[in-house]
Design a protein around this motif. Structure first.
Motif, PDB file in Angstrom:
ATOM      1  N   GLU A 188       0.829  -1.202   0.000  1.00 28.79           N
ATOM      2  CA  GLU A 188       0.000   0.000   0.000  1.00 28.79           C
ATOM      3  C   GLU A 188       0.865   1.255   0.000  1.00 28.79           C
ATOM      4  OE1 GLU A 188      -4.023  -1.527   2.375  1.00 28.79           O
ATOM      5  OE2 GLU A 188      -2.656  -0.101   3.310  1.00 28.79           O
ATOM      6  N   ALA A 189       1.927   1.248   0.807  1.00 30.25           N
ATOM      7  CA  ALA A 189       2.818   2.404   0.864  1.00 30.25           C
ATOM      8  C   ALA A 189       3.504   2.641  -0.476  1.00 30.25           C
ATOM      9  CB  ALA A 189       3.865   2.201   1.962  1.00 30.25           C
ATOM     10  N   SER A 190       3.951   1.578  -1.106  1.00 31.46           N
ATOM     11  CA  SER A 190       4.622   1.697  -2.394  1.00 31.46           C
ATOM     12  C   SER A 190       3.691   2.274  -3.452  1.00 31.46           C
ATOM     13  CB  SER A 190       5.142   0.320  -2.829  1.00 31.46           C
ATOM     14  OG  SER A 190       5.741   0.379  -4.099  1.00 31.46           O
ATOM     15  N   GLU A 191       2.437   1.810  -3.473  1.00 31.68           N
ATOM     16  CA  GLU A 191       1.488   2.312  -4.462  1.00 31.68           C
ATOM     17  C   GLU A 191       1.141   3.774  -4.186  1.00 31.68           C
ATOM     18  OE1 GLU A 191      -2.624   0.918  -6.730  1.00 31.68           O
ATOM     19  OE2 GLU A 191      -2.056  -0.056  -4.833  1.00 31.68           O
ATOM     20  N   PHE A 192       1.043   4.162  -2.906  1.00 36.86           N
ATOM     21  CA  PHE A 192       0.778   5.553  -2.552  1.00 36.86           C
ATOM     22  C   PHE A 192       1.923   6.446  -3.028  1.00 36.86           C
ATOM     23  CE2 PHE A 192       0.531   9.321   0.057  1.00 36.86           C
ATOM     24  CZ  PHE A 192      -0.828   9.532   0.243  1.00 36.86           C
ATOM     25  N   ARG A 193       3.138   5.994  -2.804  1.00 33.75           N
ATOM     26  CA  ARG A 193       4.304   6.752  -3.282  1.00 33.75           C
ATOM     27  C   ARG A 193       4.247   6.944  -4.800  1.00 33.75           C
ATOM     28  NH1 ARG A 193      10.221   6.245  -1.144  1.00 33.75           N
ATOM     29  NH2 ARG A 193      10.022   6.305   1.128  1.00 33.75           N
ATOM     30  N   GLU A 194       3.954   5.870  -5.492  1.00 31.30           N
ATOM     31  CA  GLU A 194       3.980   5.888  -6.959  1.00 31.30           C
ATOM     32  C   GLU A 194       2.887   6.777  -7.543  1.00 31.30           C
ATOM     33  OE1 GLU A 194       3.031   2.785 -10.643  1.00 31.30           O
ATOM     34  OE2 GLU A 194       3.496   2.002  -8.644  1.00 31.30           O
ATOM     35  N   LYS A 195       1.701   6.745  -6.969  1.00 31.20           N
ATOM     36  CA  LYS A 195       0.556   7.393  -7.604  1.00 31.20           C
ATOM     37  C   LYS A 195       0.182   8.745  -7.013  1.00 31.20           C
ATOM     38  CE  LYS A 195      -1.488   3.055  -9.203  1.00 31.20           C
ATOM     39  NZ  LYS A 195      -2.656   2.136  -9.149  1.00 31.20           N
ATOM     40  N   VAL A 196       0.573   9.026  -5.765  1.00 27.44           N
ATOM     41  CA  VAL A 196       0.166  10.270  -5.112  1.00 27.44           C
ATOM     42  C   VAL A 196       1.322  11.251  -4.939  1.00 27.44           C
ATOM     43  CG1 VAL A 196      -0.855  11.283  -3.036  1.00 27.44           C
ATOM     44  CG2 VAL A 196      -1.728   9.111  -3.924  1.00 27.44           C
ATOM     45  N   LEU A 197       2.471  10.772  -4.511  1.00 23.42           N
ATOM     46  CA  LEU A 197       3.571  11.689  -4.211  1.00 23.42           C
ATOM     47  C   LEU A 197       4.069  12.494  -5.415  1.00 23.42           C
ATOM     48  CD1 LEU A 197       5.792   9.995  -1.491  1.00 23.42           C
ATOM     49  CD2 LEU A 197       3.682  11.317  -1.285  1.00 23.42           C
ATOM     50  N   PRO A 198       3.929  12.034  -6.676  1.00 20.60           N
ATOM     51  CA  PRO A 198       4.338  12.884  -7.801  1.00 20.60           C
ATOM     52  C   PRO A 198       3.587  14.220  -7.862  1.00 20.60           C
ATOM     53  CG  PRO A 198       4.151  10.621  -8.547  1.00 20.60           C
ATOM     54  CD  PRO A 198       3.604  10.665  -7.140  1.00 20.60           C
TER      55      PRO A 198
END
Length: 268
Positions: A249-259
């Motif tokens: 979940e953390a990895s997907e949040f980084r990939e899709k939201v943090l940009p």
């Protein structure tokens, strides 16, 4: 054997007594707080009364321990046993009759959390955690919750920062980034509820910029003891807390939201 079972009993009793004090009266003296970036915040006379009650109860049993508290006890964290206390978290809700508020504390030993309590008195929910026994809600163990795809996740966020304008800006950017990528976004307006509801599995992800120990440490310790995943790199380097049910979940949040978030883009 739980090394901090005695401290937990003392803390729970002290918090229940404090809640009895601040729930007993509808008449509250209100003072507006000054904040770095000018957002509205208040303190009531019952914040102070509840804090004094908790400190007195703990001090009567552990006279050598230190305190860091929201209302006038903002000291440096040393290596002595230190109780970090937020007497009424969600004071604006408390003052206006919204039931999402509570009392929280954490005991720090050698600068590390070992025991915490969050009490949501209107909801009658007592969350406890110790380093030896794990996390509980009203005596029932809290376990690691189901991991989901990001698009199915309910995400709770802390309030917009009252300390740094860049944190407030990043928060707006993050909400924009989550808009098409998560199931729902919630802002409960009290960190005690944010962490308690996450630890109980009512939300999937919790995010916030962390500042004062009393705001986040009781709940973060509770979440860790319930089996949550913490993105340690983000927390250490940016003071941004990404709390999830799994590394995926953390990895997907980084990939899709943090940009979408200027000050966090490099971590996406």
């Amino acid at each position: 054997m739980d090394r901090y079972s005695e401290e937990l009993v003392v803390a729970v009793m002290a918090i229940r007594e404090a809640a009895d004090i601040y729930l007993a009266s509808e008449k509250k003296e209100i003072e507006e707080k000054d904040n770095t970036v000018g957002s509205y915040d208040i303190v009531t006379d019952f914040d102070v009364k509840a804090q004094n009650s908790i400190m007195a109860a703990i001090h009567s049993r552990y006279s050598e321990d230190s305190f860091i508290c929201e209302e006038g006890q903002e000291n440096d964290l040393g290596h002595s046993r230190t109780w970090v206390i937020d007497p009424i978290d969600g004071t604006l809700h408390y003052e206006r009759g919204v039931p999402l508020f509570g009392t929280q504390l954490v005991l720090m030993v050698d600068r590390e959390p070992v025991m915490s309590v969050i009490y949501l008195p209107v909801l009658k929910e007592m969350y406890t955690a110790t380093i030896d026994s794990g996390a509980f809600l009203n005596g029932v163990p809290l376990r690691k919750c189901q991991s989901r795809d990001l698009k199915k996740c309910v995400v709770s966020t802390g309030d917009f920062s009252k300390k740094k304008a860049e944190w407030r800006d990043a928060h707006y950017e993050m909400i924009d980034g989550m808009r098409e990528n998560v199931a729902r976004i919630r802002m409960f307006g009290a960190s005690c509820c944010d962490f308690a509801f996450f630890s109980a599995g009512r939300t999937d992800i919790h995010i916030r910029f962390v500042n004062k120990l009393w705001d986040f440490m009781p709940g973060l310790f509770l979440a860790r003891m319930s089996g949550a995943y913490v993105d340690e790199e983000l927390l250490e380097k940016t003071r941004f807390l990404l709390l999830t049910q799994s590394p995926e979940e953390a990895s997907e949040f980084r990939e899709k939201v943090l940009p979408y978030v200027g000050i966090l883009k490099e971590f996406s």
